[in-house]
Structure formats: structure tokens, C-alpha cells
Scaffold this motif. Structure first.
Motif, PDB file in Angstrom:
ATOM      1  N   VAL A 260       4.950  15.230   3.288  1.00  0.00           N
ATOM      2  CA  VAL A 260       3.666  15.257   3.995  1.00  0.00           C
ATOM      3  C   VAL A 260       2.972  13.925   3.753  1.00  0.00           C
ATOM      4  N   ASP A 261       2.568  13.267   4.831  1.00  0.00           N
ATOM      5  CA  ASP A 261       2.087  11.887   4.771  1.00  0.00           C
ATOM      6  C   ASP A 261       0.763  11.755   5.519  1.00  0.00           C
ATOM      7  N   PHE A 262      -0.290  11.431   4.776  1.00  0.00           N
ATOM      8  CA  PHE A 262      -1.575  11.087   5.389  1.00  0.00           C
ATOM      9  C   PHE A 262      -1.750   9.572   5.495  1.00  0.00           C
ATOM     10  N   HIS A 263      -0.914   8.821   4.755  1.00  0.00           N
ATOM     11  CA  HIS A 263      -1.092   7.373   4.632  1.00  0.00           C
ATOM     12  C   HIS A 263      -0.725   6.621   5.907  1.00  0.00           C
ATOM     13  N   GLN A 264       0.491   6.812   6.421  1.00  0.00           N
ATOM     14  CA  GLN A 264       0.928   6.007   7.564  1.00  0.00           C
ATOM     15  C   GLN A 264       0.160   6.309   8.844  1.00  0.00           C
ATOM     16  N   PRO A 265      -0.237   7.555   9.119  1.00  0.00           N
ATOM     17  CA  PRO A 265      -1.096   7.756  10.291  1.00  0.00           C
ATOM     18  C   PRO A 265      -2.382   6.937  10.225  1.00  0.00           C
ATOM     19  N   ALA A 266      -2.937   6.793   9.011  1.00  0.00           N
ATOM     20  CA  ALA A 266      -4.147   5.983   8.863  1.00  0.00           C
ATOM     21  C   ALA A 266      -3.834   4.504   9.013  1.00  0.00           C
ATOM     22  N   GLN A 267      -2.711   4.062   8.425  1.00  0.00           N
ATOM     23  CA  GLN A 267      -2.341   2.649   8.480  1.00  0.00           C
ATOM     24  C   GLN A 267      -2.102   2.175   9.909  1.00  0.00           C
ATOM     25  N   PHE A 268      -1.503   3.015  10.714  1.00  0.00           N
ATOM     26  CA  PHE A 268      -1.175   2.638  12.082  1.00  0.00           C
ATOM     27  C   PHE A 268      -2.237   3.090  13.092  1.00  0.00           C
ATOM     28  N   GLY A 269      -3.315   3.662  12.601  1.00  0.00           N
ATOM     29  CA  GLY A 269      -4.408   4.064  13.485  1.00  0.00           C
ATOM     30  C   GLY A 269      -4.004   5.137  14.489  1.00  0.00           C
ATOM     31  N   LEU A 270      -3.180   6.081  14.055  1.00  0.00           N
ATOM     32  CA  LEU A 270      -2.716   7.129  14.965  1.00  0.00           C
ATOM     33  C   LEU A 270      -3.851   8.112  15.253  1.00  0.00           C
ATOM     34  N   GLU A 271      -3.917   8.551  16.510  1.00  0.00           N
ATOM     35  CA  GLU A 271      -5.008   9.430  16.926  1.00  0.00           C
ATOM     36  C   GLU A 271      -4.516  10.442  17.958  1.00  0.00           C
ATOM     37  N   TYR A 272      -5.298  11.506  18.098  1.00  0.00           N
ATOM     38  CA  TYR A 272      -5.133  12.419  19.228  1.00  0.00           C
ATOM     39  C   TYR A 272      -6.517  12.908  19.617  1.00  0.00           C
ATOM     40  N   VAL A 273      -6.654  13.314  20.860  1.00  0.00           N
ATOM     41  CA  VAL A 273      -7.929  13.836  21.339  1.00  0.00           C
ATOM     42  C   VAL A 273      -7.934  15.347  21.126  1.00  0.00           C
ATOM     43  N   GLY A 274      -8.902  15.812  20.343  1.00  0.00           N
ATOM     44  CA  GLY A 274      -8.987  17.222  20.016  1.00  0.00           C
ATOM     45  C   GLY A 274      -9.652  18.036  21.109  1.00  0.00           C
ATOM     46  N   PRO A 275      -9.737  19.366  20.918  1.00  0.00           N
ATOM     47  CA  PRO A 275     -10.399  20.236  21.909  1.00  0.00           C
ATOM     48  C   PRO A 275     -11.864  19.882  22.114  1.00  0.00           C
TER      49      PRO A 275
END
Length: 405
Positions: A260-275
Motif C-alpha cells: 500500500v503506497d501513499f507516497h508515489q501518488p503524491a509525488q506524481f500528483g495523481l488525482e481523480y475527480v470525486g462525486p
């Protein structure tokens, strides 16, 4: 009884894959290629390809989409991911090409993060499961290299699930179940499950470690698995569940992982549009069903002693004409083996040919009586013989038995 002897019905003696793999003509090495860089011979390549096809199909049916990505990346990519600062000693040095520094990748994670962010994402797409059988490279020291189990060029069965925080635990549970299903099909036993936690020192990035550890503990508890929690074995970016195997000498190694990785999504600025219409950060669940193909095949050789499950065997059916008179019939039958990996063995005495093919799941004897009646007499790996039956019926039955599990 049409199924050849399975691992559970044969003596569970472990073999040294380095010795047996060469004796069986599965792989080899050459100093001109280099240490830790084995090549695959035809029979070994058949085993490898069958294993890869099984894993791809298993992943596809589990909702994964397959991608391909380059084995190289700019140094900047690994600086962003954290590999350059935390994993550099295990990476090959950069190559200067056209004013850029390119690096042989030590993992597939950064490439998959970029694939995720190649366009905007909605919560309706999540969980997004991306899988790849791809090459990666580790600058292993010569002293730790060993046959197929520790190499420098690795074909990794890797996947990354991009999901919401609420989905992460269920996705990790499903990934662990997929690993266990594959092990059952392959006849691989788990030595133990390890919850790999961070330790002291600067090896680890700052981040949401407690939350990630809590998710994986819950995954193991929900899966009903006993495990050992070990500090200092986590990946630099997050904790992981390591599925440990053992060789014939009792030496442990990791074959499969769930992370489980919270680090790389933050490093690469990964996003999704929520409800709610706002942008949110996904969680990245890393998982590998069989780890590296090389280490998986090494374990399969050791567990099965070369007598692979029928669907994985390099040769599934061996046709044995008793004399030259039956050879034309054997060739005609071979032409009908479209869905089987089959061969004809015609040199030497029948007894010697049967002994030589002792690891082949099915051997079919063709004598004058069988040719006249259009039948095959089948011999299984355990030495038992089946009554002669029409050739087409035998081929259909064997074909059903050797289909992928």
C-alpha cells in the motif's frame, strides 16, 4: 484416471533448480553474456510462456488491463519517485544519451503512475487495475547471484491498482486471494506470510505509514492468515505483505507481494475527480502474483523436480511408435495435436524412450495393433497405463486435462 501424478501425490523432495534446470535443458548461462543473465532454452521458454499466459489470463479475468512500458526512463523520473535517493545502490548507473541521462528501470511503478496520469480520471473509473509483465534491472553483486532465483535482468509480473482510500483494503484482500489461487494451481507452498514494516534510518520516505500498516494488518486478518511482523523489510515508500517461499536448503525468499503506497501518488500528483466534483488523491496498491518469472520458474523446478503440472509442461504428449512402420501414423497424429505441445520420439528402444520421457505427463505408444485400430495406448508419469482408446478421443481427453487451470 487421466491426470498425471500431481505434486500432492508425489514425494515432496526439493531439487536444486540450478543443477536440474541445466540437466533438463531449461536454461543456461555464458560468461560472454554475463553473470546473473541466464538465457532460456526452448523447453524453458515453453514453461516460461505457459506461465506468463496463465498469469495474464488470471489477471484479465480479475479485471486488470494490460499495458506495456519502456525498460528505460530518465533519471528525473526516479528522482521524483524516490528511487534515486533511496534505492540508487541497487540501480545501474545512468547512460548519457543525447544530452539526457537514461536509467534501466529498477521497478515498473513510476511508469504505471505516468500511465494513470496520462489523462483525467473520475471516481467512476476506480479501482483502475493496470498490469504488465515487464523487464526491470537490479545491479546485484556477483556474490548473491544464483541460477534463476537471483538475477540482474528480471521479467516482473507487476500490477498497480489505483483506488480510493475506502477501496484499498478490499483491493489488497482480492490481490492476496489471487496470489493464493495461483499458488494452488502451480503447486507452490507458502513458507510464511510476512508483514514488512519500516525500520530505523533514512531508508524510508516520510508519509502515512501508520494508515498503510493498519490496512495491511486488516487484510491479513480478514484473509485468516497467520503472519510475522518484521521491521526493516518494508519498501522505501510503504509497508508490504511478503509471501515467503523456501528452497530445498530451507533458504527463504520473497516471491509475491502486496503493498500500500501513499507516497508515489503524491509525488506524481495523481488525482481523480470525486462525486463531490473536487480533486482527490488515489491510493496505489502494488501487487505481484508470482513476482519475477525467473524466481517463479526456479521454485517450480525445485518443487516439481521437472515433472511440471500438465498444463505447464514443455512437452505434454510424447508419441512413441514401436517401429519405423508406425512412424507415418505418428506423424499424422502429431499434425492433429493443434492444442497440445507434442513430439515424436522414435530413436532407440521403446523402453529407453519411455524412461527418457519419464517427466512428460502423457506418453502414447503406437504399435501395429493401435495403428490398425486407430487407437492410442497412454502411459502416465506414475507408470500406470490406460486402456487403448480411439486416437481422437485420447487427444480430446488429454487436451481437456492440460488446459490452463
Amino acid at each position: 484416471m487421466w491426470s498425471p501424478a500431481s505434486p500432492s501425490t508425489r514425494e515432496s523432495t526439493m531439487h536444486d533448480h540450478r543443477k536440474l534446470g541445466r540437466e533438463l535443458g531449461l536454461f543456461g548461462t555464458d560468461p560472454l553474456i554475463g553473470a546473473g543473465l541466464p538465457y532460456w532454452l526452448p523447453d524453458g521458454a515453453l514453461v516460461r510462456h505457459a506461465l506468463e499466459e496463465y498469469v495474464r489470463d488470471l489477471e484479465r479475468r480479475a479485471g486488470y488491463r494490460h499495458v506495456h512500458s519502456p525498460i528505460l526512463g530518465k533519471r528525473e523520473l526516479y528522482e521524483i519517485s524516490g528511487h534515486w535517493s533511496h534505492y540508487r545502490d541497487d540501480m545501474y548507473p545512468p547512460m548519457d544519451v543525447g544530452g539526457e541521462q537514461l536509467v534501466l528501470r529498477p521497478s515498473l511503478c513510476p511508469h504505471h503512475a505516468l500511465i494513470y496520469r496520462s489523462r483525467g480520471r473520475s471516481h467512476r473509473e476506480l479501482p483502475l487495475r493496470i498490469a504488465e509483465l515487464g523487464g526491470m534491472y537490479r545491479a546485484e553483486l556477483s556474490g548473491v547471484l544464483s541460477g534463476l532465483s537471483r538475477v540482474r535482468a528480471i521479467q516482473l509480473n507487476d500490477a498497480h491498482v489505483f483506488c480510493t482510500l475506502d477501496q484499498a483494503e478490499d483491493e489488497a484482500v482480492a490481490a492476496l486471494a489471487l496470489i493464493r489461487r495461483a499458488y494452488d494451481a502451480l503447486g507452490i507452498s507458502v513458507a510464511r506470510y510476512r508483514l514488512s514494516l519500516p525500520g530505523d534510518g533514512g531508508k524510508y520516505v516520510a508519509g502515512e505509514w501508520d494508515r498503510a500498516v493498519d490496512i495491511l494488518r486488516s487484510v491479513l486478518d480478514r484473509s485468516g492468515l497467520a503472519y510475522d511482523a518484521v521491521e526493516g523489510e518494508a519498501a522505501f515508500y510503504g509497508p508490504k505483505i511478503d509471501v515467503q517461499i523456501a528452497d530445498g536448503a530451507g533458504r527463504e525468499s520473497t516471491l509475491s507481494t502486496v503493498q500500500v503506497d501513499f507516497h508515489q501518488p503524491a509525488q506524481f500528483g495523481l488525482e481523480y475527480v470525486g462525486p463531490d466534483g473536487a480533486k482527490h488523491r488515489p491510493v496505489m496498491v502494488h501487487r505481484s502474483i508470482i513476482g519475477s518469472v525467473e524466481r517463479a520458474v526456479a521454485q517450480l523446478i525445485e518443487v516439481h523436480g521437472g515433472a511440471f503440472p500438465a498444463w505447464l509442461a514443455p512437452v505434454q504428449l510424447r508419441l512413441l511408435p514401436v517401429s519405423a512402420a508406425e512412424l507415418p501414423c505418428a506423424r499424422e497424429i502429431l499434425d492433429r495435436c493443434d492444442d497440445l505441445r507434442a513430439e515424436i520420439a522414435s530413436d532407440g528402444s521403446l523402453g529407453a524412450r519411455i524412461r527418457d520421457g519419464r517427466l512428460v505427463p502423457y506418453q502414447a505408444v503406437l504399435g501395429p495393433q493401435e495403428v490398425a485400430a486407430g487407437q492410442l495406448s497412454v502411459r502416465l508419469r506414475d507408470g500406470s497405463r490406460l486402456d487403448a482408446a480411439p486416437a481422437d478421443a485420447v487427444l480430446a481427453r488429454i487436451g481437456a486435462e492440460v488446459r490452463k487451470p
